[in-house]
Design an enzyme around this catalytic site. Structure first.
Site: not given
Length: 237
Positions: A95, A129, A193
């Site tokens: 990330c 997002r 993640h």
């Protein structure tokens, strides 16, 4: 890695980039190495410390804009990570850490911030997002099963000719171009993640094999069953 040495795992800047549980990647590497009788030594490098150049596998995680900018500046000035990779160390960057490895990324106001140039990528701020589960089919050259995880970022990452896409996005956003992550040599960048290596132990084993050679198989039957159940649930959403 010499047979009489411990595998040295280096966790970079946990005080800046450890927002989404990415330190679990360290624990997974330790566990899967130790189950095979491979001794490990883990070094936690805070942002005030120099990055050692003698590690075998380096990991860096995700975080918010301000810590990401601070981390990029300190890694550029330090130079230890780049020298370690240049001499053959492996790296998993997740990330914000993934974006830092490129030539530039978006700062707090969307302004370009210099990365450290380990990967031929650049990242800008997207329109919305990307949040949620991510599923991606890995480049066949790596011989890995489908990757799963979750993403939470606003980055759009453009790959240059010096890297290959890590995987093709099946569900989720990833880089924003139909692909997720990238790799070159023994360096992998990803938005996954979960933590990534807990959700994808074959990826952990790939990182280990790059440093220690062929690995003894592990009995992951129960884990693989749970993984398939999770995969089916995600795809049914």
């Amino acid at each position: 890695m010499p047979s009489d040495s411990a595998l040295r795992i280096v966790w970079i800047y946990p005080d800046l980039l450890s927002t989404y549980g990415d330190q679990g990647n360290v624990l997974v590497l330790e566990h899967r190495a130790q189950r095979r009788g491979i001794r490990t030594e883990t070094v936690h490098v805070r942002s005030s410390d120099p990055v050692p150049e003698t590690g075998d596998i380096y990991l860096i995680g995700g975080g918010e804009d301000r810590p990401q900018i601070l981390a990029a500046g300190r890694l550029r000035r330090d130079g230890g990570l780049k020298r370690a990779v240049d001499r053959g160390a492996s790296l998993l960057a997740v990330c914000a850490g993934y974006q830092i490895m490129g030539t530039s990324f978006a700062g707090e106001e969307g302004q370009p911030v210099d990365g450290i140039g380990l990967l031929d990528i650049s990242s800008v701020r997207g329109q919305a997002r990307a949040v949620g589960e991510l599923v991606a089919e890995v480049d066949a050259a790596l011989g890995l099963p489908t990757l799963t995880g979750f993403e939470n970022h606003m980055g759009v990452t453009r790959l240059g000719p010096g890297v290959r896409p890590l995987s093709k996005t099946v569900k989720g956003v990833g880089n924003g171009d139909g692909f997720e992550g990238c790799y070159t040599g023994h360096v992998i960048g990803t938005y996954l993640h979960g933590p990534a290596l807990a959700r994808n132990p074959a990826l952990a084993d790939l990182l280990l094999s790059w440093r220690v050679g062929e690995l003894a198989p592990l009995d992951d039957t129960r884990y693989e069953q749970l993984r398939q159940e999770r995969f089916s649930a995600v795809m049914a959403q």
